[in-house]
Design a protein around this motif. Structure first.
Motif, PDB file in Angstrom:
ATOM      1  N   ALA A 161      22.519  24.804  58.371  1.00  0.00           N
ATOM      2  CA  ALA A 161      23.555  25.804  58.638  1.00  0.00           C
ATOM      3  C   ALA A 161      23.246  27.104  57.903  1.00  0.00           C
ATOM      4  O   ALA A 161      23.416  28.206  58.448  1.00  0.00           O
ATOM      5  CB  ALA A 161      24.927  25.262  58.227  1.00  0.00           C
ATOM      6  N   ALA A 162      22.765  26.980  56.662  1.00  0.00           N
ATOM      7  CA  ALA A 162      22.424  28.176  55.879  1.00  0.00           C
ATOM      8  C   ALA A 162      21.250  28.920  56.513  1.00  0.00           C
ATOM      9  O   ALA A 162      21.243  30.155  56.560  1.00  0.00           O
ATOM     10  CB  ALA A 162      22.086  27.771  54.440  1.00  0.00           C
ATOM     11  N   VAL A 164      20.385  28.949  59.719  1.00  0.00           N
ATOM     12  CA  VAL A 164      20.824  29.581  60.964  1.00  0.00           C
ATOM     13  C   VAL A 164      21.671  30.814  60.662  1.00  0.00           C
ATOM     14  O   VAL A 164      21.483  31.886  61.261  1.00  0.00           O
ATOM     15  CB  VAL A 164      21.593  28.586  61.844  1.00  0.00           C
ATOM     16  CG1 VAL A 164      22.190  29.294  63.064  1.00  0.00           C
ATOM     17  CG2 VAL A 164      20.685  27.445  62.290  1.00  0.00           C
ATOM     18  N   LYS A 165      22.609  30.660  59.726  1.00  0.00           N
ATOM     19  CA  LYS A 165      23.480  31.791  59.372  1.00  0.00           C
ATOM     20  C   LYS A 165      22.690  32.906  58.691  1.00  0.00           C
ATOM     21  O   LYS A 165      23.127  34.062  58.667  1.00  0.00           O
ATOM     22  CB  LYS A 165      24.616  31.307  58.471  1.00  0.00           C
ATOM     23  CG  LYS A 165      25.620  30.415  59.208  1.00  0.00           C
ATOM     24  CD  LYS A 165      26.705  29.880  58.281  1.00  0.00           C
ATOM     25  CE  LYS A 165      27.667  28.974  59.042  1.00  0.00           C
ATOM     26  NZ  LYS A 165      28.732  28.408  58.181  1.00  0.00           N
ATOM     27  N   GLY A 166      21.527  32.532  58.150  1.00  0.00           N
ATOM     28  CA  GLY A 166      20.679  33.542  57.533  1.00  0.00           C
ATOM     29  C   GLY A 166      19.799  34.278  58.523  1.00  0.00           C
ATOM     30  O   GLY A 166      19.019  35.143  58.119  1.00  0.00           O
ATOM     31  N   PHE A 170      18.081  29.436  66.129  1.00  0.00           N
ATOM     32  CA  PHE A 170      18.732  28.128  66.253  1.00  0.00           C
ATOM     33  C   PHE A 170      17.896  27.180  67.113  1.00  0.00           C
ATOM     34  O   PHE A 170      17.669  26.017  66.755  1.00  0.00           O
ATOM     35  CB  PHE A 170      20.126  28.301  66.868  1.00  0.00           C
ATOM     36  CG  PHE A 170      21.012  27.088  66.755  1.00  0.00           C
ATOM     37  CD1 PHE A 170      22.010  27.030  65.812  1.00  0.00           C
ATOM     38  CD2 PHE A 170      20.843  25.992  67.604  1.00  0.00           C
ATOM     39  CE1 PHE A 170      22.834  25.922  65.699  1.00  0.00           C
ATOM     40  CE2 PHE A 170      21.655  24.880  67.505  1.00  0.00           C
ATOM     41  CZ  PHE A 170      22.658  24.842  66.548  1.00  0.00           C
ATOM     42  N   GLN A 213      29.353  32.111  67.088  1.00  0.00           N
ATOM     43  CA  GLN A 213      29.641  31.565  65.763  1.00  0.00           C
ATOM     44  C   GLN A 213      28.917  30.233  65.542  1.00  0.00           C
ATOM     45  O   GLN A 213      28.706  29.463  66.479  1.00  0.00           O
ATOM     46  CB  GLN A 213      31.138  31.352  65.579  1.00  0.00           C
ATOM     47  CG  GLN A 213      31.922  32.622  65.295  1.00  0.00           C
ATOM     48  CD  GLN A 213      33.363  32.316  64.919  1.00  0.00           C
ATOM     49  OE1 GLN A 213      34.008  31.473  65.535  1.00  0.00           O
ATOM     50  NE2 GLN A 213      33.864  33.017  63.916  1.00  0.00           N
ATOM     51  N   VAL A 214      28.565  29.969  64.280  1.00  0.00           N
ATOM     52  CA  VAL A 214      27.899  28.729  63.885  1.00  0.00           C
ATOM     53  C   VAL A 214      28.860  27.928  63.015  1.00  0.00           C
ATOM     54  O   VAL A 214      29.540  28.477  62.136  1.00  0.00           O
ATOM     55  CB  VAL A 214      26.603  29.018  63.110  1.00  0.00           C
ATOM     56  CG1 VAL A 214      25.957  27.718  62.614  1.00  0.00           C
ATOM     57  CG2 VAL A 214      25.628  29.801  63.981  1.00  0.00           C
ATOM     58  N   SER A 215      28.921  26.639  63.223  1.00  0.00           N
ATOM     59  CA  SER A 215      29.863  25.784  62.494  1.00  0.00           C
ATOM     60  C   SER A 215      29.316  25.386  61.136  1.00  0.00           C
ATOM     61  O   SER A 215      28.115  25.455  60.873  1.00  0.00           O
ATOM     62  CB  SER A 215      30.131  24.509  63.297  1.00  0.00           C
ATOM     63  OG  SER A 215      28.996  23.644  63.241  1.00  0.00           O
ATOM     64  N   ASP A 216      30.225  24.951  60.276  1.00  0.00           N
ATOM     65  CA  ASP A 216      29.827  24.208  59.091  1.00  0.00           C
ATOM     66  C   ASP A 216      29.433  22.803  59.562  1.00  0.00           C
ATOM     67  O   ASP A 216      29.700  22.421  60.706  1.00  0.00           O
ATOM     68  CB  ASP A 216      30.996  24.133  58.106  1.00  0.00           C
ATOM     69  CG  ASP A 216      31.322  25.499  57.514  1.00  0.00           C
ATOM     70  OD1 ASP A 216      30.374  26.296  57.334  1.00  0.00           O
ATOM     71  OD2 ASP A 216      32.512  25.761  57.248  1.00  0.00           O
ATOM     72  N   ARG A 228      26.417  25.770  67.496  1.00  0.00           N
ATOM     73  CA  ARG A 228      26.707  27.173  67.780  1.00  0.00           C
ATOM     74  C   ARG A 228      27.203  27.286  69.210  1.00  0.00           C
ATOM     75  O   ARG A 228      26.575  26.760  70.137  1.00  0.00           O
ATOM     76  CB  ARG A 228      25.459  28.044  67.626  1.00  0.00           C
ATOM     77  CG  ARG A 228      25.768  29.541  67.823  1.00  0.00           C
ATOM     78  CD  ARG A 228      24.528  30.404  67.644  1.00  0.00           C
ATOM     79  NE  ARG A 228      23.600  30.255  68.767  1.00  0.00           N
ATOM     80  CZ  ARG A 228      22.341  30.687  68.745  1.00  0.00           C
ATOM     81  NH1 ARG A 228      21.854  31.258  67.649  1.00  0.00           N
ATOM     82  NH2 ARG A 228      21.557  30.535  69.793  1.00  0.00           N
TER      83      ARG A 228
END
Length: 288
Positions: A161-162, A164-166, A170, A213-216, A228
């Motif tokens: 997740a980190a 992808v969010k970075g 994906f 948006q990407v999930s936890d 996502r």
């Protein structure tokens, strides 16, 4: 189809005299009254072949038409030879055979009668009317298109997740590490789905996210997911052409059911067996 086995072997190979790898030239199907063979003077006609071709055991997918026709002729010859021998042996005179004959005669009569009656109900007008009625009763459903990455532990999911969010891709990460063989080759893409199609924790997370948006990490019985959402939409109403086969099947079943119920109501039926079990009322055929 024991009698047809020698013919089947011939049909699947080259015709006698044919060059290796060649197929016999397709001949036009004989007309209904065309005599294609005689067995002790008894004719086999094109109509006989057409009837035999309706037998599921003789469908032979993948066999070319010329070989199939050759098989059907040989099969009908075998059938006539065997039937004539059985007649000579007076097999048809036994009470058991007569019971079988009466049973299959009744069954064929019923099948043909239902087919004739069904044609009155399964019409383009009836199909279109049922489609319009069904579409009106459909409630709008929301669909989500999402990607996911499946891993075994929460720690792995947090790291992914980190990443992808970075800003990492994906789809590329999914192809590298996802444990879901069905979607990893597609970059984790699951396509569009309704909420009911997915397990509850996954569905709840997916439908809360906005596109992009990407999930936890999300835990399900399959493991830990990072997902996502790509798109959201209202599920499109299927077209008439997409539903036509299903509608025709429904109309056919309903017409058959209605015909049998009507016939039973008009008939005098007396059950003489001991303590017949109660028959539950016939439920309405479920609409498409």
């Amino acid at each position: 189809m024991i009698l047809a086995l020698p013919s089947l072997a011939l049909a699947q190979g080259a015709a006698p005299g044919a060059a290796p790898g060649s197929s016999p030239a397709a001949a036009p199907a004989p007309g209904p009254d065309t005599v294609v063979a005689k067995v002790n003077g008894q004719p086999v006609t094109g109509a006989d072949l057409a009837l035999a071709a309706e037998d599921p055991a003789l469908s032979l997918p993948g066999v070319d038409e010329a070989a199939k026709q050759n098989l059907l002729v040989d099969y009908m010859v075998d059938l006539k030879v065997g039937a004539q021998a059985a007649e000579a042996a007076k097999v048809g005179d036994s009470p058991e055979f007569k019971r079988k004959l009466a049973y299959f005669r009744d069954k064929l009569l019923l099948d043909d009668y239902l087919e004739r009656e069904t044609k009155k109900s399964v019409t383009p007008e009836a199909a279109k009317a049922l489609y319009d009625q069904t579409v009106k009763s459909m409630k709008p459903e929301e669909e989500v298109r999402a990607r996911h990455i499946l891993v075994e532990s929460e720690d792995e999911a947090k790291k992914i997740a980190a990443r992808v969010k970075g800003g990492e891709d994906f789809a590329k990460i999914a192809a590298e590490v996802s444990k879901d063989p069905g979607s990893k080759t597609e970059g984790g893409d699951l396509g569009f789905f309704t909420k009911e199609r997915m397990v509850k924790p996954f569905a709840e997370a997916a439908f809360k996210l906005a596109p992009g948006q990407v999930s936890d990490p999300v835990k399900t019985q399959f493991g830990w997911h990072v997902l996502r959402v790509e798109e959201k939409r209202t599920k499109p109403v299927p077209s008439f052409d997409e539903m036509k086969e299903q509608i025709d099947q429904y109309l056919t079943r309903k017409a058959q059911q209605d015909t049998i119920i009507k016939l039973r109501e008009a008939a005098k039926v007396e059950r003489t067996d001991a303590a017949p079990a109660a028959t539950p009322p016939a439920g309405e055929t479920k609409k498409p």
